[in-house]
Design an enzyme around this catalytic site. Structure first.
Site, mmCIF file in Angstrom:
data_model
loop_
_atom_site.group_PDB
_atom_site.id
_atom_site.type_symbol
_atom_site.label_atom_id
_atom_site.label_comp_id
_atom_site.label_asym_id
_atom_site.label_seq_id
_atom_site.Cartn_x
_atom_site.Cartn_y
_atom_site.Cartn_z
ATOM 1 N N HIS A 6 -3.634 -4.054 -4.991
ATOM 2 C CA HIS A 6 -3.842 -3.489 -3.658
ATOM 3 C C HIS A 6 -5.280 -3.685 -3.220
ATOM 4 O O HIS A 6 -6.191 -2.975 -3.659
ATOM 5 C CB HIS A 6 -3.475 -2.004 -3.646
ATOM 6 N N ASN B 162 -4.760 6.511 -1.442
ATOM 7 C CA ASN B 162 -3.901 7.095 -0.409
ATOM 8 C C ASN B 162 -3.236 8.386 -0.861
ATOM 9 O O ASN B 162 -2.728 9.144 -0.031
ATOM 10 C CB ASN B 162 -2.847 6.091 0.046
ATOM 11 N N SER C 247 0.824 -1.215 0.000
ATOM 12 C CA SER C 247 0.000 0.000 0.000
ATOM 13 C C SER C 247 0.853 1.257 0.000
ATOM 14 O O SER C 247 0.332 2.354 -0.209
ATOM 15 C CB SER C 247 -0.904 0.023 1.236
ATOM 16 N N GLU D 217 -7.016 -1.802 -6.320
ATOM 17 C CA GLU D 217 -6.207 -0.951 -7.186
ATOM 18 C C GLU D 217 -5.214 -1.837 -7.936
ATOM 19 O O GLU D 217 -4.400 -2.522 -7.326
ATOM 20 C CB GLU D 217 -5.462 0.104 -6.366
#
Length: 505
Positions: free
Chosen positions: A144, A194, A123, A156
């Site tokens: 991910h 993120n 991540s 992802e």
């Protein structure tokens, strides 16, 4: 290239919570699954734990007994990496250290076939850097998953610099065949979620650090006005302050300490003091059994104004005019080219947050952006020490007449929801311009990955093409650190809108 055939074995290396979750997803989809962990006995224990979760799915009528039995028969713990030789996909979920992951994949490359898809669930690390240790980096991708993997739909699919499109497509289609919602993105710090979610935390912390409002009030405004499921303070307490700060710090460092991603000093002090959130019993909030819950600031009851004068259409807050009329407060409308605001009987003004401060004007109260002014149950107001008490009372009484609770915060430019949404929109436009992902995939990622009420581009279309740019430009003038400087992508977006509308000034 299509998804992996269900007869193709899938391996998961690393049997912690995430590894078990990914293994369960592949298993329930119909694949034979191998589990490997470097710690003796952990793969067997993980297989037993997954079996117990399958039992619970049967108890809840989400899986038939026959399907559970078949899945258990397909799940095998591996004693050594060599047992993964015939796998068509290997996903690692081991320690978040570059050297550990590189060494693992170097070893795997000497074991599996040359057509085996290799994937990392990292991540925070660079997919390109992990794959850079391989002889055949073209078959290496990021997959991910979000925790808990069996429940959360988003995956992802990250292409490193050397990833071959055929392998990225295979990974994408396989995730979709497993019932997930994949989004494609380039290898960038933070990937999609993120990277673009940073302002949600950063702006809440910044308002708190500036003494604009306390955590409980900021959280309440984000939930009850902005439409977010959780506020930034309660969410980071749930995630873990150390975990959240680590992600922020990682993204900031990966972007060469770009000021837009600067970590919060207040959060740093929280981590240093061991107040990590729910898991330690104390974070922004106290989780002791006898602790009193922190309540948001809520203004006392005030009388509504006798009338309001609407100058302009209030832009994204235009729905308020109907609500004010429905509440029995007369609205007098006047066409004004230079502003969108409400004038109160005492002569003070009420304006939507625009990146400016109340102290700059004679008698202005700002109100925050809302996801839906009709459904919002709380509105934040911002005033300075120079704002007259009559104006603040009339503004408070007006929103209370609409059935809203009112929180008065400090003279914070852009307030809470408005500055947060503007920065999220900006980072999203910047990501698209730099080829990170498509608008559609970014909206999908932010809705499913962090449960936002709207994707950034949905917000952008609703608020108007130049809304975020104008607000950030105002904020940048007042804080020239670069944190709020609109990206070139957002500038182009707003300027193209102006040109189409015939405004070249």
């Amino acid at each position: 290239m299509t998804a992996l055939d269900l007869s193709s074995p899938v391996a998961v290396v690393g049997t912690g919570t995430m590894g078990q979750g990914i293994a369960q997803v592949a298993l329930v989809a119909g694949h034979p699954v191998r589990l490997y962990d470097a710690a003796p006995g952990r793969a067997r224990a993980a297989a037993d734990a997954i079996g117990a979760r399958l039992d619970r799915l049967v108890e809840k009528d989400r899986l038939t007994g026959a399907d559970r039995d078949a899945a258990r028969a397909r799940l095998l713990p591996a004693e050594a990496l060599a047992d993964l030789a015939d796998c068509s996909l290997v996903i690692e979920a081991v320690l978040e250290r570059l050297d550990v992951k590189q060494e693992l994949f170097r070893e795997l490359e000497g074991i599996v076939g040359e057509d085996c898809l290799l994937a990392t669930n990292t991540s925070s690390l660079s997919v390109t850097a992990i794959g850079g240790a391989l002889r055949l980096p073209g078959r290496f991708v990021g997959l991910h998953f979000f925790n808990p993997a069996p429940l959360l739909p988003l995956v992802e699919v990250v292409s490193g610099f050397a990833t071959d499109v055929t392998y990225a497509t295979r990974a994408y289609e396989t995730a979709r065949a497993w019932g997930k919602t994949p989004v494609a993105c380039a290898d960038t710090p933070g990937f999609i979620v993120n990277r673009i979610a940073r302002p949600f935390y950063a702006e809440a912390f910044a308002v708190h650090e500036a003494q604009g409002a306390d955590p409980a009030t900021i959280d309440a405004v984000l939930r009850e006005c902005g439409g977010f499921k959780m506020g930034a303070f309660e969410l980071t307490d749930l995630i873990g302050q150390d975990v959240n700060e680590s992600v922020t710090h990682s993204v900031w460092q990966a972007f060469f300490q770009d000021v837009r991603f600067t970590p919060s000093l207040a959060q740093r002090r929280l981590v240093e003091s061991g107040r990590l959130g729910r898991k330690s019993g104390q974070g922004w909030y106290d989780y002791a059994e006898d602790a009193e819950p922190d309540e948001p600031h809520t203004a006392e009851k005030a009388s509504p104004p006798a009338y309001v004068v609407a100058e302009g259409d209030l832009g994204p807050a235009s729905e308020l005019l109907s609500l004010i009329r429905e509440a029995g407060v007369p609205v007098r409308e006047e066409d004004e080219d230079h502003g969108t605001r409400l004038v109160l009987p005492g002569g003070g003004q009420l304006a939507l947050a625009d990146g400016q401060t109340s102290v700059e004007f004679r008698d202005v109260v700002y109100f925050d952006l809302a996801l839906d002014y009709r459904r919002a149950t709380r509105i934040a107001l911002s005033a300075s020490q120079d704002t007259s008490q009559q104006t603040l009372a009339e503004a408070t009484g007006l929103f209370q007449a609409l059935g809203k609770q009112v929180s008065v915060i400090g003279d914070v430019p852009g307030m809470i929801v408005a500055r947060t949404v503007a920065r999220i929109v900006d980072l999203a436009h910047d990501a698209v311009a730099k080829g990170v992902a498509t608008e559609e995939d970014i909206d999908t990622a932010m809705r499913l990955g962090v449960n936002y009420p709207l994707g950034p581009f949905e917000w952008s279309r609703r608020l108007g093409r130049n809304w975020a740019y104008a607000l950030l430009d105002d904020l940048h003038l007042r804080d020239p650190s670069g944190r709020y400087a609109p990206s070139l992508a957002l500038y182009r977006h707003a300027y193209a809108s102006d040109k189409r509308e015939g405004n070249t000034s």
